[in-house]
Design an enzyme around this catalytic site. Structure first.
Site, PDB file in Angstrom:
ATOM      1  N   HIS A   1     -25.680  32.381  -0.899  1.00 57.76           N
ATOM      2  CA  HIS A   1     -24.850  31.618   0.045  1.00 57.76           C
ATOM      3  C   HIS A   1     -24.935  30.098  -0.149  1.00 57.76           C
ATOM      4  CE1 HIS A   1     -24.564  35.460   1.824  1.00 57.76           C
ATOM      5  NE2 HIS A   1     -25.698  35.434   2.476  1.00 57.76           N
TER       6      HIS A   1
ATOM      7  N   LYS B   1     -15.401  32.452   5.121  1.00 59.19           N
ATOM      8  CA  LYS B   1     -15.288  31.687   6.366  1.00 59.19           C
ATOM      9  C   LYS B   1     -14.157  30.665   6.273  1.00 59.19           C
ATOM     10  CE  LYS B   1     -20.105  32.187   7.762  1.00 59.19           C
ATOM     11  NZ  LYS B   1     -19.956  32.812   9.078  1.00 59.19           N
TER      12      LYS B   1
END
Ligand code: NAD
Length: 478
Positions: A235, A177
């Site tokens: 994550h 991201k």
């Protein structure tokens, strides 16, 4: 920036992930001109299909999953000409020679394992046996990378038998991201933040990944994993590492990954007072987690909140609060660095005191906000208020924001470039499991029952209490 010519094989090319993310992502890279003229994508999966059938499947996938304004029939048609298909069985001999005959020499060869992890070892072995991969080839593997330390070690060993660590790309799409990379730019590209980035000035850090969806149709699958394995071990842990790590000497794969690994190894054990596990309850119209999971007695968590401490000079005593869950109030992912109050208020306590907060938003609306204190405008004397210094990527970049590659696109192009910085190394994954295993074993041994929380709320009350006991509160999930 164009990349070298490549042949990319996607094992599991007809599967859900390939159709939803990988191929629409590659199509976007094609549209942006990043795909070399002769580069090809070869779908490889079980089931009879020819090139034309595969192209039809992917045409539909692009139309369904690429952004609307990306869909131009002519461009899609040109992209589809790059696609080929080979029927292959990971566990059998069929199809492998066809694949070898199809691959070109002298180009980057990359193999994306978009299949169940139980097939990783078979694929690695056959790529080697049939002399399809060479010492320069790259393999990309998807999560879940194991369900505990033992299974992760077995997966690593299966890959290491045929590939060097420098050839293995373990995907964590959070690392792809834009904001996550910006986090590093902000930390290490400015002089402003780094001097304050430690226990002396930071009160605590919150990492939130909240989802509004439940486990729905994949309840039975999810029930074997839970929020800790599904989200925290990979994550949230990766985000924690990037926030907490020491400055690497260079922005290079092993420099960055060495520093991340040190953070994981410095994590203290957590006692069960600092872990809250939750399960969403039923609403008038929707099922409870247990109904979704198909097990009325399931003790798997759909929510988890933890307080982590990092035992090192920089962070000693600074809590890192992590939480993630399903069916929460809003879909949001953010990291908030909450600084300490100024040591003394020259304006008197009546003027109000406000801590600076740097918020890094991963979704929605990627960007950053720094909350600063100013004087309340107007004639009312010296009263202090907070205002956000806001940087939304969409606003800052205008139309260019549409060209920000999605996480998968960026990561696949990094594979072709041979840049492993944003991929997890084998020892990192193992260290993360070595830390999570005792926590999971602890609650399994205690037969811990998750706390129920109302669907679409901010999670179980106990999670709020965990921070309340320490004189803090979670940021609102919105
Ligand atoms: P899927 O079941 O939709 O697709 C599986 C693919 O693997 C199909 O193309 C199938 O033909 C192929 N396949 C199955 N057995 C095979 C064999 N023996 N030989 C060759 N090909 C075989 O699965 P998916 O949802 O696309 O997931 C693929 C992988 O990605 C899994 O490891 C999954 O955990 C992971 N993943 C998926 C998602 C997602 O959003 N779907 C997200 C993250 C990770």
């Amino acid at each position: 920036i164009p990349v070298d010519d490549f042949d990319l094989v996607i094992f599991g090319g007809t599967g859900d992930l390939a159709r939803r993310k990988i191929l629409p992502g590659l199509y976007r890279r094609f549209c942006s001109g990043q795909m070399p003229e002769h580069a090809r994508i070869i779908g490889a999966a079980r089931g009879e299909m020819d090139d034309a059938g595969f192209r039809d499947l992917i045409r539909d996938a692009i139309k369904e999953f690429a952004k609307k304004n990306d869909c131009d029939d002519e461009k899609i048609g040109a992209f589809l000409q790059r696609l080929h298909f080979v029927t292959i069985d990971a566990k059998g001999e069929g199809g492998w020679s066809d694949l070898r005959d199809l691959m070109r020499d002298g180009v980057v060869k990359a193999f994306y394992f978009s299949v169940a992890p139980s097939l990783f070892g078979d694929l690695a072995k056959r790529l080697h046996e049939f002399q399809i991969a060479d010492d320069e080839s790259r393999i990309v593997v998807e999560k879940p990378f194991g369900r505990d330390l033992a299974t992760a070690k077995a997966l690593n060993a299966g890959l290491a038998a045929h590939f060097d660590e420098t050839q293995i790309y373990r995907i964590d799409h959070y690392l792809g991201k834009e904001t996550v990379q910006n986090l590093m730019a902000v930390r290490f590209g400015n002089i402003l933040f780094e001097p304050l980035w430690n226990a002396q000035y930071v009160d605590h850090i919150q990492i939130t990944v909240a989802e509004t969806v439940g486990v729905g149709g994949r309840g039975e699958y999810y029930d074997k994993s839970g929020a800790m394995r599904d989200m925290v071990q990979n994550h949230l842990m990766q985000l924690l590492c990037l926030i907490a790590m020491e400055p690497p000497s260079r922005f290079e794969p092993d420099s960055v990954r060495d520093e991340k690994l040190k953070v994981i190894r410095a994590l203290e054990d957590i006692d069960h007072h600092h872990i809250v596990r939750g399960q969403y309850d039923a609403t008038d119209t929707e099922q409870s987690y247990r109904e979704d999971a198909g097990d009325p007695r399931s003790r798997t968590e759909s929510y988890i909140a933890l307080r982590c401490l990092i035992s090192n000079w920089r962070w000693a005593g600074t809590p890192f609060y992590l939480r993630t869950g399903k069916k929460l109030k809003a879909r949001t992912s953010e990291i908030a660095v909450v600084f300490k109050d100024a040591p003394h208020s020259i304006f008197g306590e009546d003027a109000g005191r406000h801590a600076n907060v740097l918020t890094i938003r991963l979704q929605p609306n990627e960007g950053m906000t720094l909350k600063v204190t100013i004087k309340e405008p107007g004639p009312g004397g010296m009263r202090l208020i907070d205002v956000p210094l806001d940087m939304s990527f969409a606003d800052a970049l205008g139309e260019e924001a549409d060209d920000i590659p999605d996480a998968y696109e960026r990561l696949i192009m990094d594979v072709i470039r041979g840049n492993q910085t944003l991929f997890m190394r084998g020892d990192e994954v193992e260290a993360a499991w070595a830390w999570t295993d005792p926590l999971i074993n602890g609650w399994e041994a205690r037969n811990d029952v998750p706390k129920l929380y109302d669907a679409y709320s901010s999670g179980p009350e106990d999670a709020a209490m965990m921070l309340h006991r320490e004189g803090r509160r979670w940021r609102e999930v919105k």
